[in-house]
Design a protein around this motif. Structure first.
Motif, PDB file in Angstrom:
ATOM      1  N   GLU A  38     -69.205  36.456  52.444  1.00  0.00           N
ATOM      2  CA  GLU A  38     -69.034  37.852  52.016  1.00  0.00           C
ATOM      3  C   GLU A  38     -67.777  38.419  52.659  1.00  0.00           C
ATOM      4  O   GLU A  38     -67.677  38.493  53.883  1.00  0.00           O
ATOM      5  N   GLY A  39     -66.799  38.801  51.841  1.00  0.00           N
ATOM      6  CA  GLY A  39     -65.582  39.418  52.349  1.00  0.00           C
ATOM      7  C   GLY A  39     -65.692  40.928  52.348  1.00  0.00           C
ATOM      8  O   GLY A  39     -66.620  41.510  51.772  1.00  0.00           O
ATOM      9  N   VAL A  40     -64.743  41.582  53.021  1.00  0.00           N
ATOM     10  CA  VAL A  40     -64.743  43.047  53.129  1.00  0.00           C
ATOM     11  C   VAL A  40     -63.347  43.579  52.867  1.00  0.00           C
ATOM     12  O   VAL A  40     -62.358  43.031  53.357  1.00  0.00           O
ATOM     13  N   VAL A  41     -63.272  44.660  52.077  1.00  0.00           N
ATOM     14  CA  VAL A  41     -62.023  45.386  51.875  1.00  0.00           C
ATOM     15  C   VAL A  41     -62.222  46.805  52.406  1.00  0.00           C
ATOM     16  O   VAL A  41     -63.133  47.523  51.969  1.00  0.00           O
ATOM     17  N   LYS A  42     -61.377  47.196  53.359  1.00  0.00           N
ATOM     18  CA  LYS A  42     -61.391  48.561  53.876  1.00  0.00           C
ATOM     19  C   LYS A  42     -60.080  49.208  53.461  1.00  0.00           C
ATOM     20  O   LYS A  42     -59.013  48.792  53.919  1.00  0.00           O
ATOM     21  N   HIS A  43     -60.152  50.194  52.594  1.00  0.00           N
ATOM     22  CA  HIS A  43     -58.960  50.784  51.969  1.00  0.00           C
ATOM     23  C   HIS A  43     -58.923  52.283  52.248  1.00  0.00           C
ATOM     24  O   HIS A  43     -59.938  52.973  52.105  1.00  0.00           O
TER      25      HIS A  43
END
Length: 398
Positions: A38-43
């Motif tokens: 599971e990857g994460v994108v914090k934008h």
């Protein structure tokens, strides 16, 4: 002009989109856990003074998927800050190791990529990931000029007497074993800010970058003349997990007498030493909390940390025949910490005197924290490596 700055790691992409008309970020973020389940994108976006945050979790099997999602967020109808990827004129890449091949910022070509590959052995944890970031960005942003900004470039002005090691000649001539230095983008950015503040183009400045990784540089008239990190980023100051300077005999003792393998010693010195080895903590806030409470382990660790910094201040003042300013930057260098006070204590011989009240104030790009009338300025300058990469990229493509 919009410039996207990318710092690609082995399992992450740190990025920032900067409007170069204002030199302010339009968006920034982090793609992490690439290649894991599971990857994460914090934008984050910055519009009309408002900061908006988005966090997403989904499988990110490779850098291409992660960077493609970044492009989608940047151009999204609701949260986007640009209408089309073509509005990004350049992508500035942080490339860790340029060896002796790259002394300045370059437009990335096939020849440049081939040379970066040749340098993989000098930075095996960083350069391969950096190059992946370049190759992915070429596909996701095909209309943008790809620009490489090297961590080592600023230090290529160091004279041979300072960058050579006392090894047989062939180790330099054939293998290019020498001091290269790192954090160059940060040292360049803050030294230029300091020289501008001092109003003296010939100023002698010692820059002190204190994050989880830490290094110092001696900068004379805007030119780097020495730095603490060496062929790799292990030498010099005590860091979060890195030992900094040690007696090489320790390595022989561990491998020849105690049965450690070379890989085990490398892991020990890079990942299990420094503050983690001394205290069990990698975050200086944890160490400093225990220090304030009088924990003897933390007290010793902070004193060791500070002592090493002071040693290098003295060394670099000698190398430059004086010092006009010392500059603190990065997480530990900029934030609330006893480190600055302790570094400045008992340094009056070099004209360094710390002011407790001034150290509480952060209202300028350059904050002066020395006592009135002190011979040597003590400055806090927040580093901005992303802006420095963007500025260098813009200068190259104008």
């Amino acid at each position: 002009m919009n410039i996207l700055v990318i710092n690609a790691g082995s399992s992450s992409i740190k990025y920032q989109l900067i409007d170069m008309n204002t030199e302010l970020p339009l968006a920034s973020g982090l793609v992490e856990r690439i290649g894991l389940e599971e990857g994460v994108v914090k934008h984050k976006t910055f519009v009309n003074g408002e900061e908006n945050k988005i966090t997403e979790s989904f499988p990110i099997p490779d850098h291409a998927v992660g960077l493609k999602r970044v492009a989608e967020l940047l151009t999204d109808e609701k949260v986007g800050v640009i209408s089309d990827p073509s509005e990004i004129k350049a992508v500035g890449h942080r490339l860790v190791h340029g060896g002796e091949s790259f002394t300045d910022t370059v437009v990335i070509t096939d020849e440049v990529k081939a040379k970066v590959k040749e340098l993989f052995p000098l930075a095996p944890l960083h350069n391969p990931a950096n190059l992946v970031g370049v190759e992915v960005a070429e596909k996701v942003f095909p209309n943008a000029t790809q620009v490489g900004v090297f961590d080592t470039a600023f230090h290529q002005t160091i004279p041979e007497k300072a960058f050579r090691y006392a090894l047989p000649q062939k180790f330099y001539n054939e293998m290019r074993i020498r001091k290269y230095g790192f954090h160059g983008t940060s040292h360049k950015f803050i030294s230029e800010k300091a020289i501008e503040y001092l109003g003296n183009k010939d100023a002698k400045v010692i820059t002190i970058h204190l994050g989880n990784g830490a290094s110092m540089a001696a900068v004379k008239g805007g030119v780097c003349v020495d730095t603490t990190m060496g062929m790799g980023p292990l030498g010099g100051l005590i860091m979060g997990t890195r030992s900094g300077d040690i007696d090489p005999a320790i390595i022989f003792y561990l491998t020849q007498q105690k049965g450690f393998t070379a890989d085990e010693v490398a892991d020990l010195l890079n990942k299990e030493s420094g503050m983690k080895g001394l205290t069990g903590f990698t975050d200086m806030r944890d160490v400093e909390g225990n220090f304030v409470n009088g924990d003897p382990v933390a007290v010793l660790a902070i004193n060791m940390y500070v002592y090493r910094i002071k040693q290098y201040i003295g060394s670099y003042a000698a190398a430059m025949n004086g010092v006009d300013a010392i500059v603190f930057t990065a997480g530990v260098g900029e934030n609330k910490t006893p480190v600055r006070r302790m570094v400045c204590e008992d340094m009056t011989y070099l004209g360094i005197e710390w002011d407790a009240e001034k150290d509480k104030i952060r209202d300028k790009d350059v904050n002066e924290i020395n006592t009135d009338g002190a011979k040597t300025k003590v400055l806090i300058i927040p580093t901005n490596e992303e802006l420095e990469i963007a500025k260098q990229s813009m200068e190259l493509i104008k």
